[in-house]
Design a protein around this motif. Structure first.
Motif, PDB file in Angstrom:
ATOM      1  N   GLY A  68       0.808  -1.217   0.000  1.00  0.00           N
ATOM      2  CA  GLY A  68       0.000   0.000   0.000  1.00  0.00           C
ATOM      3  C   GLY A  68       0.838   1.263   0.000  1.00  0.00           C
ATOM      4  O   GLY A  68       0.461   2.270  -0.603  1.00  0.00           O
ATOM      5  N   VAL A  69       1.983   1.230   0.655  1.00  0.00           N
ATOM      6  CA  VAL A  69       2.882   2.386   0.654  1.00  0.00           C
ATOM      7  C   VAL A  69       3.337   2.685  -0.771  1.00  0.00           C
ATOM      8  O   VAL A  69       3.330   3.837  -1.209  1.00  0.00           O
ATOM      9  CB  VAL A  69       4.108   2.150   1.564  1.00  0.00           C
ATOM     10  CG1 VAL A  69       5.175   3.205   1.342  1.00  0.00           C
ATOM     11  CG2 VAL A  69       3.693   2.130   3.012  1.00  0.00           C
ATOM     12  N   LEU A  70       3.734   1.648  -1.506  1.00  0.00           N
ATOM     13  CA  LEU A  70       4.210   1.851  -2.877  1.00  0.00           C
ATOM     14  C   LEU A  70       3.092   2.321  -3.800  1.00  0.00           C
ATOM     15  O   LEU A  70       3.278   3.232  -4.607  1.00  0.00           O
ATOM     16  CB  LEU A  70       4.842   0.565  -3.403  1.00  0.00           C
ATOM     17  CG  LEU A  70       6.077   0.078  -2.640  1.00  0.00           C
ATOM     18  CD1 LEU A  70       6.594  -1.216  -3.228  1.00  0.00           C
ATOM     19  CD2 LEU A  70       7.158   1.146  -2.618  1.00  0.00           C
ATOM     20  N   VAL A  71       1.909   1.707  -3.680  1.00  0.00           N
ATOM     21  CA  VAL A  71       0.775   2.106  -4.519  1.00  0.00           C
ATOM     22  C   VAL A  71       0.364   3.541  -4.188  1.00  0.00           C
ATOM     23  O   VAL A  71       0.127   4.352  -5.091  1.00  0.00           O
ATOM     24  CB  VAL A  71      -0.408   1.131  -4.347  1.00  0.00           C
ATOM     25  CG1 VAL A  71      -1.654   1.653  -5.042  1.00  0.00           C
ATOM     26  CG2 VAL A  71      -0.044  -0.242  -4.892  1.00  0.00           C
ATOM     27  N   GLY A  72       0.294   3.870  -2.908  1.00  0.00           N
ATOM     28  CA  GLY A  72      -0.066   5.226  -2.511  1.00  0.00           C
ATOM     29  C   GLY A  72       0.938   6.259  -3.000  1.00  0.00           C
ATOM     30  O   GLY A  72       0.562   7.344  -3.464  1.00  0.00           O
ATOM     31  N   LEU A  73       2.224   5.928  -2.913  1.00  0.00           N
ATOM     32  CA  LEU A  73       3.261   6.841  -3.393  1.00  0.00           C
ATOM     33  C   LEU A  73       3.172   7.007  -4.907  1.00  0.00           C
ATOM     34  O   LEU A  73       3.336   8.112  -5.431  1.00  0.00           O
ATOM     35  CB  LEU A  73       4.642   6.336  -2.965  1.00  0.00           C
ATOM     36  CG  LEU A  73       5.795   7.308  -3.112  1.00  0.00           C
ATOM     37  CD1 LEU A  73       5.582   8.542  -2.227  1.00  0.00           C
ATOM     38  CD2 LEU A  73       7.103   6.630  -2.759  1.00  0.00           C
ATOM     39  N   HIS A  74       2.890   5.917  -5.603  1.00  0.00           N
ATOM     40  CA  HIS A  74       2.695   5.972  -7.057  1.00  0.00           C
ATOM     41  C   HIS A  74       1.549   6.935  -7.400  1.00  0.00           C
ATOM     42  O   HIS A  74       1.687   7.783  -8.279  1.00  0.00           O
ATOM     43  CB  HIS A  74       2.397   4.560  -7.579  1.00  0.00           C
ATOM     44  CG  HIS A  74       1.842   4.533  -8.958  1.00  0.00           C
ATOM     45  ND1 HIS A  74       2.611   4.740 -10.078  1.00  0.00           N
ATOM     46  CD2 HIS A  74       0.578   4.317  -9.400  1.00  0.00           C
ATOM     47  CE1 HIS A  74       1.841   4.664 -11.155  1.00  0.00           C
ATOM     48  NE2 HIS A  74       0.613   4.406 -10.762  1.00  0.00           N
ATOM     49  N   GLN A  75       0.436   6.808  -6.688  1.00  0.00           N
ATOM     50  CA  GLN A  75      -0.724   7.670  -6.956  1.00  0.00           C
ATOM     51  C   GLN A  75      -0.419   9.131  -6.641  1.00  0.00           C
ATOM     52  O   GLN A  75      -0.770  10.027  -7.417  1.00  0.00           O
ATOM     53  CB  GLN A  75      -1.924   7.194  -6.138  1.00  0.00           C
ATOM     54  CG  GLN A  75      -2.442   5.858  -6.617  1.00  0.00           C
ATOM     55  CD  GLN A  75      -3.493   5.273  -5.687  1.00  0.00           C
ATOM     56  OE1 GLN A  75      -3.532   5.571  -4.500  1.00  0.00           O
ATOM     57  NE2 GLN A  75      -4.340   4.422  -6.239  1.00  0.00           N
ATOM     58  N   ARG A  76       0.251   9.389  -5.522  1.00  0.00           N
ATOM     59  CA  ARG A  76       0.629  10.765  -5.172  1.00  0.00           C
ATOM     60  C   ARG A  76       1.568  11.351  -6.224  1.00  0.00           C
ATOM     61  O   ARG A  76       1.452  12.526  -6.577  1.00  0.00           O
ATOM     62  CB  ARG A  76       1.320  10.810  -3.820  1.00  0.00           C
ATOM     63  CG  ARG A  76       0.403  10.835  -2.659  1.00  0.00           C
ATOM     64  CD  ARG A  76       1.230  10.885  -1.357  1.00  0.00           C
ATOM     65  NE  ARG A  76       0.364  11.071  -0.252  1.00  0.00           N
ATOM     66  CZ  ARG A  76       0.157  12.236   0.359  1.00  0.00           C
ATOM     67  NH1 ARG A  76       0.800  13.301  -0.024  1.00  0.00           N
ATOM     68  NH2 ARG A  76      -0.682  12.315   1.365  1.00  0.00           N
ATOM     69  N   ALA A  77       2.511  10.534  -6.676  1.00  0.00           N
ATOM     70  CA  ALA A  77       3.451  11.010  -7.694  1.00  0.00           C
ATOM     71  C   ALA A  77       2.706  11.414  -8.964  1.00  0.00           C
ATOM     72  O   ALA A  77       2.960  12.480  -9.532  1.00  0.00           O
ATOM     73  CB  ALA A  77       4.493   9.933  -7.993  1.00  0.00           C
ATOM     74  N   ARG A  78       1.787  10.583  -9.397  1.00  0.00           N
ATOM     75  CA  ARG A  78       1.009  10.894 -10.609  1.00  0.00           C
ATOM     76  C   ARG A  78       0.200  12.172 -10.444  1.00  0.00           C
ATOM     77  O   ARG A  78       0.127  12.985 -11.364  1.00  0.00           O
ATOM     78  CB  ARG A  78       0.093   9.725 -10.958  1.00  0.00           C
ATOM     79  CG  ARG A  78       0.919   8.544 -11.455  1.00  0.00           C
ATOM     80  CD  ARG A  78       0.154   7.587 -12.236  1.00  0.00           C
ATOM     81  NE  ARG A  78      -0.530   8.236 -13.348  1.00  0.00           N
ATOM     82  CZ  ARG A  78      -1.367   7.612 -14.139  1.00  0.00           C
ATOM     83  NH1 ARG A  78      -1.604   6.346 -13.979  1.00  0.00           N
ATOM     84  NH2 ARG A  78      -1.959   8.241 -15.115  1.00  0.00           N
ATOM     85  N   ARG A  79      -0.420  12.332  -9.277  1.00  0.00           N
ATOM     86  CA  ARG A  79      -1.226  13.545  -9.038  1.00  0.00           C
ATOM     87  C   ARG A  79      -0.363  14.806  -9.061  1.00  0.00           C
ATOM     88  O   ARG A  79      -0.857  15.881  -9.390  1.00  0.00           O
ATOM     89  CB  ARG A  79      -1.973  13.444  -7.719  1.00  0.00           C
ATOM     90  CG  ARG A  79      -3.183  12.549  -7.777  1.00  0.00           C
ATOM     91  CD  ARG A  79      -4.077  12.712  -6.557  1.00  0.00           C
ATOM     92  NE  ARG A  79      -3.408  12.463  -5.298  1.00  0.00           N
ATOM     93  CZ  ARG A  79      -3.388  11.294  -4.667  1.00  0.00           C
ATOM     94  NH1 ARG A  79      -3.997  10.248  -5.187  1.00  0.00           N
ATOM     95  NH2 ARG A  79      -2.757  11.163  -3.522  1.00  0.00           N
ATOM     96  N   SER A  80       0.901  14.687  -8.702  1.00  0.00           N
ATOM     97  CA  SER A  80       1.780  15.856  -8.694  1.00  0.00           C
ATOM     98  C   SER A  80       2.621  15.967  -9.969  1.00  0.00           C
ATOM     99  O   SER A  80       3.570  16.741 -10.016  1.00  0.00           O
ATOM    100  CB  SER A  80       2.679  15.830  -7.455  1.00  0.00           C
ATOM    101  OG  SER A  80       3.545  14.716  -7.499  1.00  0.00           O
ATOM    102  N   GLY A  81       2.265  15.187 -10.991  1.00  0.00           N
ATOM    103  CA  GLY A  81       2.973  15.267 -12.268  1.00  0.00           C
ATOM    104  C   GLY A  81       4.318  14.571 -12.275  1.00  0.00           C
ATOM    105  O   GLY A  81       5.156  14.844 -13.121  1.00  0.00           O
ATOM    106  N   ARG A  82       4.514  13.670 -11.331  1.00  0.00           N
ATOM    107  CA  ARG A  82       5.765  12.922 -11.230  1.00  0.00           C
ATOM    108  C   ARG A  82       5.516  11.457 -11.529  1.00  0.00           C
ATOM    109  O   ARG A  82       4.385  11.041 -11.763  1.00  0.00           O
ATOM    110  CB  ARG A  82       6.364  13.082  -9.828  1.00  0.00           C
ATOM    111  CG  ARG A  82       6.694  14.531  -9.493  1.00  0.00           C
ATOM    112  CD  ARG A  82       7.425  14.657  -8.208  1.00  0.00           C
ATOM    113  NE  ARG A  82       8.788  14.126  -8.373  1.00  0.00           N
ATOM    114  CZ  ARG A  82       9.658  14.034  -7.389  1.00  0.00           C
ATOM    115  NH1 ARG A  82       9.322  14.402  -6.171  1.00  0.00           N
ATOM    116  NH2 ARG A  82      10.864  13.557  -7.598  1.00  0.00           N
ATOM    117  N   ARG A  83       6.581  10.684 -11.467  1.00  0.00           N
ATOM    118  CA  ARG A  83       6.482   9.241 -11.686  1.00  0.00           C
ATOM    119  C   ARG A  83       7.347   8.528 -10.667  1.00  0.00           C
ATOM    120  O   ARG A  83       8.497   8.907 -10.444  1.00  0.00           O
ATOM    121  CB  ARG A  83       6.942   8.909 -13.100  1.00  0.00           C
ATOM    122  CG  ARG A  83       6.813   7.450 -13.450  1.00  0.00           C
ATOM    123  CD  ARG A  83       7.128   7.209 -14.895  1.00  0.00           C
ATOM    124  NE  ARG A  83       8.565   7.385 -15.114  1.00  0.00           N
ATOM    125  CZ  ARG A  83       9.218   6.853 -16.127  1.00  0.00           C
ATOM    126  NH1 ARG A  83       8.579   6.149 -17.028  1.00  0.00           N
ATOM    127  NH2 ARG A  83      10.503   7.039 -16.270  1.00  0.00           N
TER     128      ARG A  83
END
Length: 135
Positions: A68-83
């Motif tokens: 969940g930490v990795l999936v959540g970080l992935h989603q946050r990154a996408r929302r902020s225009g990152r990967r």
């Protein structure tokens, strides 16, 4: 517990390799370690731009909260225009990604690419998160 150098110490450790851009996670990600690791990685994500590379060669996932930490970080990154880019995942972690279908969601580098020097791709767009993974 956080040291003066900004490294969380405990069953899992987050080492900042490049502020805002790259970190190494070592140890076991599970229900007991997730809150501090999640907070450290979210601060790292907020502090930079472009790809965020996580080196996971010495990381174990003990339960769903670790994933969940990795999936959540992935989603946050996408929302902020990152990967989020996973580098040097262990064979066991790669098998877990395949078993949970996260290999279809998370961008990963193989060990040879990670060790030879990471070059940020300019034309690759991360795949959308399948609804079945979100449940």
């Amino acid at each position: 517990m956080t040291s003066a150098a900004g490294v969380w110490r405990g069953p899992a450790e987050v080492f900042i390799d490049s502020p805002g851009r790259e970190a190494t996670v070592r140890g076991v990600l599970g229900v007991r370690t997730v809150p501090e690791v999640r907070a450290a990685l979210q601060r790292l994500l907020a502090a930079g731009e472009g790809d965020l590379v996580l080196h996971l060669a010495d990381t174990e996932i003990s339960d769903a909260t670790g994933l969940g930490v990795l999936v959540g970080l992935h989603q946050r990154a996408r929302r902020s225009g990152r990967r989020l880019v996973i580098a040097e995942a262990s064979e066991r972690l790669e098998r877990l990604f395949r078993l949970t279908k996260l290999h279809l969601v998370l961008t990963r580098l193989d060990t040879a690419s990670a060790l030879s020097g990471y070059q940020r791709p300019t034309a690759i767009v991360p795949p959308p998160i399948p609804p079945s993974v979100m449940r």
